[in-house]
Design an enzyme around this catalytic site. Structure first.
Site, PDB file in Angstrom:
ATOM      1  N   LYS A  54      10.249   4.266  -5.407  1.00  0.00           N
ATOM      2  CA  LYS A  54       9.241   5.035  -4.660  1.00  0.00           C
ATOM      3  C   LYS A  54       9.635   6.517  -4.646  1.00  0.00           C
ATOM      4  O   LYS A  54       8.791   7.399  -4.857  1.00  0.00           O
ATOM      5  CB  LYS A  54       9.097   4.476  -3.237  1.00  0.00           C
ATOM      6  N   GLN A  98      11.015   0.219   4.731  1.00  0.00           N
ATOM      7  CA  GLN A  98      11.083  -0.871   3.745  1.00  0.00           C
ATOM      8  C   GLN A  98      11.288  -2.206   4.455  1.00  0.00           C
ATOM      9  O   GLN A  98      12.227  -2.362   5.250  1.00  0.00           O
ATOM     10  CB  GLN A  98      12.230  -0.584   2.748  1.00  0.00           C
ATOM     11  N   ASP A 121       1.944   2.958   4.457  1.00  0.00           N
ATOM     12  CA  ASP A 121       1.978   1.555   4.043  1.00  0.00           C
ATOM     13  C   ASP A 121       0.811   0.785   4.658  1.00  0.00           C
ATOM     14  O   ASP A 121       0.529  -0.347   4.265  1.00  0.00           O
ATOM     15  CB  ASP A 121       3.299   0.910   4.504  1.00  0.00           C
TER      16      ASP A 121
END
Ligand code: NDP
Length: 292
Positions: A54, A98, A121
């Site tokens: 990422k 994450q 996200d």
């Protein structure tokens, strides 16, 4: 092969090129680089690899990235303090924690704390709640399901009025994918580990999104002729012909399904590359929202 191959690698590259071009225009106009903060707790090798890719994608697209790697024993309080400081930091546009977090941490509380304007996200309860409500729009859509719908639309698959079947009901893939399809006026059936007659249900699908993590479980004779198949599954199987000793396959038996389906994504090279591309799109969107 009768099915048209949906080339996720190529479509993801187009998304990345568009994002990079917009970012370049922004920076030329003197605006701040869209910047993503990633937060990793612990040492899971797969999570470390995801976070690294990422950050790399941000760099390739001219965006900024800041990575926070915390030890596995980090307390809830310490993690929440970091999230609050990232919420307040004007140089950060997007925050990505994450998942999964180590089991002693409360994931729900952490996701709830991320400012909705930085939730790239799309997992905060507010964004998911908006996705689930008629007439409401989330600020951000979770990246993998967003990628699935993008692939269908780019390939010209008609979603409105279609019978769609989603295999899997996880918070990160199955459930948001189902909500997105409903929002686009498909009639949606969501299947899970307790569903009776999975083959019979899948046979009615004009659109199938498979996200169960079970090696090639969906067989060719489960597929309705002409259906569009989006295979999210990533499963590793032994393969002595490969240097690594293994290869990746999806939840759908590709060789069988491609003879019956109208459209199909390969694994790898289908949904996989879309996830990071959509994250980059969301991070740019976060910067644009915060400009206003
Ligand atoms: P989860 O394990 O969180 O969820 C799996 C879902 O599948 C659950 O809802 C489960 O049902 C259901 N399920 C499991 N076994 C069966 C079965 N035999 N029949 C019917 N349903 C079943 O997985 P994720 O959603 O996180 O991931 C799914 C797959 O997608 C994995 O292979 C993962 O690696 C991949 N993935 C790929 C990404 C990408 O970028 N391409 C991103 C994220 C995931 P129940 O709820 O009843 O337990």
């Amino acid at each position: 092969m009768t099915a048209q191959l949906i080339d996720g690698k190529m479509i993801a590259q187009q998304v990345r090129d568009e994002v990079a071009a917009t970012v370049a225009k922004r920076t030329a106009a003197g605006k701040q680089k869209p910047t993503l903060a990633t937060v990793l707790v612990g040492d899971r090798p797969d999570s470390q690899a995801y976070v690294k890719s990422k950050g790399k994608a941000c760099e390739e697209l001219g965006m900024g990235s800041v990575s926070h790697h915390l030890p596995a024993e980090t307390s809830q309080e310490e993690l929440e303090k970091l999230i609050k400081s990232l919420n307040d930091d004007k140089t950060i546009n997007g925050i990505l924690v994450q998942l999964p977090l180590p089991s002693h941490l409360n994931e729900e509380r952490v996701l709830q704390l991320i400012s909705i304007e930085k939730d790239v996200d799309g997992f905060s309860p507010i964004n998911i709640g908006r996705l689930a409500q008629k007439g409401r729009e989330p600020l951000f859509v979770p990246c993998t399901p967003y990628g699935c719908i993008y692939l269908l639309e780019k390939s010209g698959v008609k979603i409105e009025g279609a019978n769609a079947v989603v295999l899997g009901r996880s918070n990160i893939v199955g459930m948001p994918a189902a909500l997105l399809l409903i929002g686009k006026n498909a009639t949606v059936t969501v299947c899970h580990s307790r569903t009776q007659d999975l083959p019979g249900t899948v046979r009615r699908a004009d659109i199938l999104i498979a996200a169960i993590g079970k090696t090639e479980m969906v067989r060719g004779d489960w597929i309705k002729p002409g259906a569009a198949i989006i295979d999210v599954g990533i499963n590793s199987v032994p393969d002595a012909t490969k240097k690594s000793g293994h290869r990746l396959v999806g939840d759908v038996n590709f060789n069988e399904a491609k003879e019956v389906a109208g459209f199909i994504t390969p694994v790898p090279g289908g949904v996989g590359p879309m996830t990071i591309a959509m994250l980059m799109k969301n991070t740019l969107r976060a910067a644009e929202i915060q400009d206003k």
